[in-house]
Motif scaffolding. Structure first.
Motif, PDB file in Angstrom:
ATOM      1  N   GLY A 130       5.212  -4.032   4.277  1.00  0.00           N
ATOM      2  CA  GLY A 130       4.661  -2.679   4.327  1.00  0.00           C
ATOM      3  C   GLY A 130       3.255  -2.650   4.893  1.00  0.00           C
ATOM      4  N   PRO A 131       2.675  -1.447   5.015  1.00  0.00           N
ATOM      5  CA  PRO A 131       1.294  -1.309   5.513  1.00  0.00           C
ATOM      6  C   PRO A 131       0.297  -2.042   4.619  1.00  0.00           C
ATOM      7  CG  PRO A 131       2.432   0.806   5.534  1.00  0.00           C
ATOM      8  CD  PRO A 131       3.316  -0.142   4.790  1.00  0.00           C
ATOM      9  N   LEU A 132      -0.663  -2.692   5.232  1.00  0.00           N
ATOM     10  CA  LEU A 132      -1.601  -3.517   4.476  1.00  0.00           C
ATOM     11  C   LEU A 132      -2.543  -2.690   3.618  1.00  0.00           C
ATOM     12  CD1 LEU A 132      -2.528  -6.121   7.254  1.00  0.00           C
ATOM     13  CD2 LEU A 132      -0.820  -6.334   5.451  1.00  0.00           C
ATOM     14  N   VAL A 133      -3.014  -1.559   4.137  1.00  0.00           N
ATOM     15  CA  VAL A 133      -3.958  -0.740   3.381  1.00  0.00           C
ATOM     16  C   VAL A 133      -3.288  -0.173   2.136  1.00  0.00           C
ATOM     17  CG1 VAL A 133      -5.423   1.304   3.466  1.00  0.00           C
ATOM     18  CG2 VAL A 133      -5.308  -0.211   5.451  1.00  0.00           C
ATOM     19  N   ASP A 134      -2.059   0.302   2.269  1.00  0.00           N
ATOM     20  CA  ASP A 134      -1.351   0.835   1.106  1.00  0.00           C
ATOM     21  C   ASP A 134      -1.121  -0.249   0.058  1.00  0.00           C
ATOM     22  OD1 ASP A 134      -1.321   3.185   2.468  1.00  0.00           O
ATOM     23  OD2 ASP A 134       0.774   3.047   3.110  1.00  0.00           O
ATOM     24  N   ALA A 135      -0.774  -1.449   0.509  1.00  0.00           N
ATOM     25  CA  ALA A 135      -0.554  -2.539  -0.445  1.00  0.00           C
ATOM     26  C   ALA A 135      -1.841  -2.893  -1.184  1.00  0.00           C
ATOM     27  CB  ALA A 135      -0.010  -3.760   0.297  1.00  0.00           C
ATOM     28  N   GLU A 136      -2.969  -2.869  -0.494  1.00  0.00           N
ATOM     29  CA  GLU A 136      -4.238  -3.178  -1.154  1.00  0.00           C
ATOM     30  C   GLU A 136      -4.640  -2.074  -2.134  1.00  0.00           C
ATOM     31  OE1 GLU A 136      -6.322  -5.779  -1.255  1.00  0.00           O
ATOM     32  OE2 GLU A 136      -4.737  -6.860  -0.213  1.00  0.00           O
ATOM     33  N   GLN A 137      -4.388  -0.835  -1.753  1.00  0.00           N
ATOM     34  CA  GLN A 137      -4.713   0.268  -2.659  1.00  0.00           C
ATOM     35  C   GLN A 137      -3.874   0.196  -3.930  1.00  0.00           C
ATOM     36  OE1 GLN A 137      -4.187   3.725  -0.196  1.00  0.00           O
ATOM     37  NE2 GLN A 137      -6.284   3.625   0.658  1.00  0.00           N
ATOM     38  N   LYS A 138      -2.598  -0.149  -3.788  1.00  0.00           N
ATOM     39  CA  LYS A 138      -1.749  -0.297  -4.976  1.00  0.00           C
ATOM     40  C   LYS A 138      -2.213  -1.450  -5.844  1.00  0.00           C
ATOM     41  CE  LYS A 138       2.436   1.583  -2.786  1.00  0.00           C
ATOM     42  NZ  LYS A 138       3.810   1.280  -2.324  1.00  0.00           N
ATOM     43  N   LEU A 139      -2.638  -2.529  -5.201  1.00  0.00           N
ATOM     44  CA  LEU A 139      -3.092  -3.689  -5.970  1.00  0.00           C
ATOM     45  C   LEU A 139      -4.362  -3.352  -6.754  1.00  0.00           C
ATOM     46  CD1 LEU A 139      -2.643  -6.713  -6.558  1.00  0.00           C
ATOM     47  CD2 LEU A 139      -4.061  -7.217  -4.571  1.00  0.00           C
ATOM     48  N   ILE A 140      -5.295  -2.671  -6.100  1.00  0.00           N
ATOM     49  CA  ILE A 140      -6.537  -2.296  -6.784  1.00  0.00           C
ATOM     50  C   ILE A 140      -6.256  -1.268  -7.880  1.00  0.00           C
ATOM     51  CG2 ILE A 140      -8.786  -1.213  -6.462  1.00  0.00           C
ATOM     52  CD1 ILE A 140      -8.848  -2.396  -3.660  1.00  0.00           C
ATOM     53  N   ALA A 141      -5.379  -0.312  -7.580  1.00  0.00           N
ATOM     54  CA  ALA A 141      -5.036   0.690  -8.604  1.00  0.00           C
ATOM     55  C   ALA A 141      -4.373   0.051  -9.809  1.00  0.00           C
ATOM     56  CB  ALA A 141      -4.130   1.758  -7.988  1.00  0.00           C
ATOM     57  N   GLY A 142      -3.547  -0.933  -9.604  1.00  0.00           N
ATOM     58  CA  GLY A 142      -2.904  -1.626 -10.722  1.00  0.00           C
ATOM     59  C   GLY A 142      -3.913  -2.329 -11.581  1.00  0.00           C
ATOM     60  N   GLU A 143      -4.919  -2.932 -10.993  1.00  0.00           N
ATOM     61  CA  GLU A 143      -5.952  -3.592 -11.794  1.00  0.00           C
ATOM     62  C   GLU A 143      -6.790  -2.582 -12.551  1.00  0.00           C
ATOM     63  OE1 GLU A 143      -6.924  -7.794  -9.603  1.00  0.00           O
ATOM     64  OE2 GLU A 143      -8.354  -6.161  -9.518  1.00  0.00           O
ATOM     65  N   VAL A 144      -7.083  -1.439 -11.944  1.00  0.00           N
ATOM     66  CA  VAL A 144      -7.876  -0.417 -12.626  1.00  0.00           C
ATOM     67  C   VAL A 144      -7.113   0.128 -13.822  1.00  0.00           C
ATOM     68  CG1 VAL A 144      -8.865   1.879 -12.370  1.00  0.00           C
ATOM     69  CG2 VAL A 144      -9.199   0.187 -10.588  1.00  0.00           C
ATOM     70  N   ASP A 145      -5.801   0.332 -13.679  1.00  0.00           N
ATOM     71  CA  ASP A 145      -5.005   0.846 -14.797  1.00  0.00           C
ATOM     72  C   ASP A 145      -5.012  -0.132 -15.954  1.00  0.00           C
ATOM     73  OD1 ASP A 145      -4.478   3.053 -13.327  1.00  0.00           O
ATOM     74  OD2 ASP A 145      -2.506   2.384 -12.607  1.00  0.00           O
ATOM     75  N   GLU A 146      -4.839  -1.426 -15.662  1.00  0.00           N
ATOM     76  CA  GLU A 146      -4.835  -2.402 -16.741  1.00  0.00           C
ATOM     77  C   GLU A 146      -6.176  -2.440 -17.465  1.00  0.00           C
ATOM     78  OE1 GLU A 146      -1.733  -5.487 -14.535  1.00  0.00           O
ATOM     79  OE2 GLU A 146      -3.780  -6.089 -15.031  1.00  0.00           O
ATOM     80  N   ASN A 147      -7.266  -2.408 -16.687  1.00  0.00           N
ATOM     81  CA  ASN A 147      -8.592  -2.466 -17.318  1.00  0.00           C
ATOM     82  C   ASN A 147      -8.872  -1.226 -18.126  1.00  0.00           C
ATOM     83  OD1 ASN A 147      -8.978  -4.922 -16.136  1.00  0.00           O
ATOM     84  ND2 ASN A 147     -10.032  -4.085 -14.338  1.00  0.00           N
TER      85      ASN A 147
END
Length: 614
Positions: A130-147
């Motif tokens: 998939g698109p790299l920017v979308d994958a990075e945004q999902k990865l960062i959002a997942g870390e923010v949700d956990e924290n």
């Protein structure tokens, strides 16, 4: 022999000693040369060497890829095996430099539809779907949700341990994977700001798409082109998004846009660059390398004394010397006026046997020995002394001649020596008794610990028979040990030179101060005076362009490395102007760098004095 080398390579996989990386690198290079000369053994060696691609030692992995690149270019029957093994090891590679070389090989030699699709699949696995920017945004959002969840609840859970007691576990104690551990390898390089690998990836994808379009149906071609162009556009988008540590450079962005334009328009004058010229450049480089090695080996053979090979043309061994051959004494040979008809071959052979390095114009060994004699005292001193300095690798032998110039008997005549630098006196010379007008020879051994300009100084102490005064002392002149006796020319690859240049701490910058007016003449003079070898190819130094840059390398007998970079220039409008510039010397030890710099300054002063005298 190849089986023994393979066993040694397997042993280094589990070893963690200090020099394991260098030993592994030497093994890879030896197997490389063996497989090029004997292609039949390459089939068994390649799978073993592929395991080094995942090694943390970048030099060993780079040497493996250099071997694979040459093997896949020269031996067509090995291409399927190399492509298969390289795809298996692709995701385990840990270095961006090794990944770039692997991408070039896969893009150049994957020719069939299954191979091209397998390469694209492996690239997607190591880059991310998939698109790299979308994958990075999902990865960062997942870390923010956990924290945020852990911060909001902050709760604790009561657990029962194995011994029946109660324990409380907080939500803050649970560890989660970081974004670095979750990212694929190629995307991690891009997030670290290394977009040069993105440009290399774009070139590889362009080559694959151009070859795929020639052998696939139009629908397959359009689908493949769209997938490839999406990856390239995603790399540019990621570089401009601000998420990586460094934004994409203009050069890398322009290169990726050029690849996109090539896939879109397929211009007739650009497509051959991707399909033909890259491989042609590799074949020309390998041919030039073989020619250079052949010239070096021929030069080494020419330097050997005639008849020293010991083998006749029919393959049988011949006697190097007959029992009744006359024995030649180099000290008794005249330097000039050979009217007696001496055999030139016998003269050259005897010179080689006694270790003479010079040519016919060099003085005989006796005169060379005279040149190494250092006068220690004056002719008017009561005790005259001179020393012959014989350098023998790790030790120095001082053969000191002591002459009693008085009419008295000298009691307890002692040679007292001291050293400065990494020199160590092995044993103290024993005292002697000198009769009037008598002489003796005293030998002293000095051990050398490192490549550094050393100084030996001291005095001669003696008693006069019947004299009531204190002991008499004659101070000796200093003996300076030349660093050139321990330095020999050596060669290394460009990668090793750059690695050592970055690692070495000590640098000595020497300003060029010479009356020489030609750039090439100054380089030859510098190589001759420092015993260093020029690593820059001769083709790169040929011609007249007003400036010259060259890398030089030497190694001491103690295993120390010395690097030098020469940067000199000369204005075109002043043909008689002297050469100007700098020489940067780098070494691991301070003494090596300073001693080489002092040697260069001394040779420059010697050249100036010769020019003035002339």
């Amino acid at each position: 022999m190849v089986l023994v080398l393979k066993k040694e390579v397997s042993k280094t996989l589990d070893s963690e000693q200090e020099d394991t990386g260098k030993y592994r690198q030497l093994l890879v290079r030896t197997l490389h040369s063996c497989c090029i000369k004997f292609p039949d053994v390459a089939v068994t060696v390649i799978p073993v060497l592929m395991e080094f691609l995942s090694d943390t030692n970048e030099l060993a992995a780079t040497d493996v890829l250099v071997f694979i690149r040459e093997a896949i270019q020269k031996f067509d029957n090995l291409q399927p095996l190399i492509i298969e093994k390289l795809l298996e090891a692709f995701r385990t590679i840990k270095s961006a430099k090794v990944h770039r070389a692997a991408l070039w090989i896969l893009g150049e030699y994957a020719n069939s539809i299954p191979d091209i699709e397998a390469v694209l699949k492996e690239i997607n696995n190591t880059l991310g779907e998939g698109p790299l920017v979308d994958a990075e945004q999902k990865l960062i959002a997942g870390e923010v949700d956990e924290n945020s969840t852990a911060t909001g609840t902050g709760g604790s859970v009561t657990l029962v341990t194995s011994d029946g007691t109660y324990a409380t576990q907080s939500a803050f104690n649970t560890a989660s994977k970081s974004a670095t551990e979750q990212r694929p390898a190629l995307r991690q390089y891009l997030m670290d700001g290394d977009f040069f690998i993105g440009a290399c990836l774009a070139s590889t994808l362009t080559k694959l798409a151009l070859k795929f379009g020639e052998i696939a149906t139009p629908s397959q071609k359009n689908r493949f082109d769209a997938e490839v162009m999406l990856i390239m556009a995603g790399i540019i988008h990621l570089g401009k998004s601000g998420m990586p540590t460094k934004p994409i450079t203009n050069d890398d962005r322009d290169h990726i846009l050029f690849c996109l334009r090539t896939l879109s328009d397929r211009p007739a004058h650009v497509v051959p660059v991707f399909e033909q010229l890259c491989r042609r450049a590799l074949s020309e480089m390998l041919a030039a390398k073989e020619a250079e090695e052949a010239a070096a080996s021929k030069e080494a053979r020419d330097k050997q004394p005639p008849g020293g090979g010991g083998c006749a043309g029919g393959g049988g061994k011949t006697a190097q010397a007959q029992a009744d051959d006359p024995v030649g004494f180099a000290q008794l040979e005249a330097a000039e006026n050979r009217e007696l008809g001496e055999d030139v071959f016998e003269m050259a052979l005897s010179r080689a046997v006694v270790g003479g390095r010079g040519g016919p114009s060099d003085p005989p060994t006796g005169l060379n020995k005279l040149n190494k004699i250092t006068q220690l005292t004056g002719f008017s001193d009561p005790v005259y002394a001179e020393a012959y300095v014989h350098v023998n690798q790790y030790d120095i032998v001082l053969d000191v001649l002591i002459v009693n110039q008085t009419n008295d008997t000298l009691q307890n005549c002692t040679l007292e020596l001291a050293t400065l630098g990494d020199l160590k006196l092995v044993e103290k010379p024993q005292p002697v008794v000198l009769a009037p007008k008598d002489f003796c020879n005293i030998k002293a051994n000095v051990k050398v610990a490192s490549t550094e300009n050393g100084i030996i100084f001291g005095n001669i102490v003696y008693d006069v028979t019947g004299a009531a005064s204190d002991r008499n002392v004659v101070v000796l002149n200093d003996i300076h040990i030349d660093i050139m006796d321990y330095i020999i020319p050596a060669s290394c690859t460009d990668q090793e030179f750059m690695r050592m240049w970055a690692e070495f701490e000590w640098e000595n910058k020497v300003t060029v101060n010479t009356p020489l007016t030609d750039l090439s003449d100054y380089l030859k003079h510098l190589l001759k005076s420092t015993n260093m070898k020029c690593l820059t190819p001769e083709k790169a130094l040929s011609g007249q362009c007003g400036f010259m840059a060259a890398n030089m390398y030497a190694k001491s007998i103690f295993g120390e490395d010395a690097l030098a970079n020469l940067s000199i220039e000369k204005p075109f409008n002043k043909p008689e102007a002297p050469v100007q510039g700098h020489i940067r010397i780098r070494a691991k030890s301070q003494g090596m760098a300073l001693s080489l710099g002092d040697k260069i300054n001394m040779t420059q002063k010697g050249t100036q004095s010769k020019m003035i005298t002339a």
